[in-house]
Scaffold this motif. Structure first.
Motif, mmCIF file in Angstrom:
data_model
loop_
_atom_site.group_PDB
_atom_site.id
_atom_site.type_symbol
_atom_site.label_atom_id
_atom_site.label_comp_id
_atom_site.label_asym_id
_atom_site.label_seq_id
_atom_site.Cartn_x
_atom_site.Cartn_y
_atom_site.Cartn_z
ATOM 1 N N GLU A 83 -2.421 -4.939 6.068
ATOM 2 C CA GLU A 83 -1.578 -5.635 7.044
ATOM 3 C C GLU A 83 -2.021 -7.094 7.213
ATOM 4 N N GLN B 197 0.775 1.805 3.738
ATOM 5 C CA GLN B 197 0.552 0.935 2.596
ATOM 6 C C GLN B 197 0.550 1.760 1.293
ATOM 7 N N GLN C 289 4.034 1.657 0.229
ATOM 8 C CA GLN C 289 4.312 0.337 -0.330
ATOM 9 C C GLN C 289 3.866 0.279 -1.782
ATOM 10 N N HIS D 50 3.237 -6.529 5.583
ATOM 11 C CA HIS D 50 2.295 -6.107 4.547
ATOM 12 C C HIS D 50 1.875 -7.319 3.729
ATOM 13 N N VAL E 17 -5.303 0.983 -1.486
ATOM 14 C CA VAL E 17 -4.668 1.134 -0.175
ATOM 15 C C VAL E 17 -5.484 2.094 0.681
ATOM 16 N N SER F 22 -2.184 5.727 5.005
ATOM 17 C CA SER F 22 -1.463 4.638 5.662
ATOM 18 C C SER F 22 -0.108 4.419 4.987
ATOM 19 N N ILE G 18 -3.289 -3.629 -0.634
ATOM 20 C CA ILE G 18 -2.213 -3.908 0.318
ATOM 21 C C ILE G 18 -2.754 -3.616 1.712
#
Ligand code: ARG
Length: 264
Positions: free
Chosen positions: A198, A159, A162, A130, A153, A157, A196
Motif C-alpha cells: 500500500e 495485494q 493484485q 496499491h 506480496v 492480503s 506490491i
C-alpha cells in the motif's frame, strides 16, 4: 471520664476492624477500581508490521502504536469499553476472530466480497492505493517490465489478488511473506524483484531508504475498515462513532498525526 475514653476506644477499634474488613473483601472480590474493572474488554487483533497504521517503534517502546490503535482507542473509549491489542500475522486475523480469540480487527484491512462471507465491516475510514515497489537499480517502471520477474506480496492480503491480476497479463512468479518488513528485506537482498504494498505504508520506507522506488498501480483504491464478527451489534455503534469523528474533525486530526499532511 473513663467511660468516655472506653467508648471512644471501642469506636476506634470497631472502625479499624471495619476498615480491615473492607480491605480484605476488596482483595478477594472485584471490589476496588470499580469503574475500570467493570468495563468490558474488547480484544483487538492487528498485524503490527504496517507503519503508520500499526507498528512497534523500538525507540519509543515495546507497545504497538499507530493510526489504527489511536482510532480503536477513541471509538472503544467513546462506547465505554476497554481495549486490548494483540499482534497476529495479517493472514491469520480473520481465523483468530472466527475462533473467538479476538473481538475486532483493525489492520488497515480492506473490505472484500470474500472477507464479507466471514466478517462484517464498518464504513471505510481511510483510503489508499496499491504501489509497485522495487530497487531503483532494477529500473522497473511499468507492469510490462515485470515480465519474468518475481513479485512479493503479504500473505492473505488483497495485494495477492493484485499480483494474480498482473500474472494474467505478464509472466511473473508470486511470492508470499507473512510480514511487510520481510518483503522489504527480500527486495533488498535481491530474492524478489518487486513487491506490491500500500502507498501509505511505502511512503515511510521510500522516505528513509534511498535504494527503493515505486509507482502507483491504477487498479483502483483500497480502503481500510474495521472488521467485526458477522451480525455483531457493535458494527452499527462503531459506524455511529466513526461518523461522529468524521463530522467533528477527530478523524482528520488522527490522519494528520499519523500520515502527515500539513507539512507536505
Ligand atoms: N489493505 C490490504 C488488505 O486488506 C493490506 C492490509 C495489510 N495490513 C497489515 N497490517 N499488514 O489486504
Amino acid at each position: 471520664m473513663k467511660k468516655w475514653l472506653l467508648l471512644l476506644m471501642s469506636i476506634l477499634v470497631v472502625g479499624l476492624l471495619a476498615a480491615c474488613g473492607t480491605n480484605g473483601n476488596d482483595e478477594e472480590g472485584t471490589g476496588s477500581g470499580d469503574q475500570t474493572e467493570d468495563k468490558q474488554v474488547l480484544r483487538m487483533g492487528t498485524s503490527a508490521d504496517y507503519p503508520p497504521f500499526e507498528y512497534i517503534d523500538t525507540e519509543v517502546g515495546e507497545e504497538i502504536i499507530g493510526f489504527d490503535i489511536d482510532l480503536a482507542k477513541a471509538i472503544t473509549e467513546e462506547l465505554g469499553y476497554e481495549l486490548e491489542v494483540q499482534d497476529i500475522d495479517f493472514g491469520s486475523l480473520i481465523t483468530a476472530m472466527d475462533a473467538g480469540n479476538i473481538d475486532l480487527i483493525l489492520a488497515g484491512m480492506t473490505p472484500t466480497e470474500e472477507r464479507l462471507e466471514q466478517v462484517d465491516f464498518t464504513d471505510i475510514y481511510y483510503a489508499a492505493n496499491h504501489m509497485l515497489v522495487s530497487l531503483k537499480d532494477s529500473n522497473i517502471s511499468s507492469i510490462e517490465e515485470l515480465e519474468g520477474k518475481t513479485v512479493g506480496v503479504q500473505l492473505g492480503s488483497i495485494q495477492v489478488d493484485q499480483a494474480e491480476a498482473i500474472a494474467e497479463e505478464v509472466n511473473i512468479t508470486i511470492e508470499n511473506r507473512d510480514r511487510i518488513p520481510q518483503l522489504i528485506q527480500e527486495l533488498k537482498a535481491g530474492r524478489i524483484d518487486a513487491a506490491i504494498i500500500e502507498d501509505t505504508v511505502m511512503k515511510g520506507y521510500l522516505e528513509s531508504d534511498e535504494e527503493l522506488t515505486g509507482f502507483t498501480l491504477d487498479s483502483g483504491e483500497e480502503g481500510s475498515a474495521i472488521a467485526l464478527p458477522k451480525d455483531s451489534e457493535l458494527t452499527e455503534e462503531f459506524n455511529r462513532v466513526l461518523a461522529e469523528m468524521k463530522e467533528n474533525g477527530e478523524l482528520d486530526a488522527l490522519i494528520v498525526k499519523w500520515f502527515g499532511g500539513e507539512e507536505e
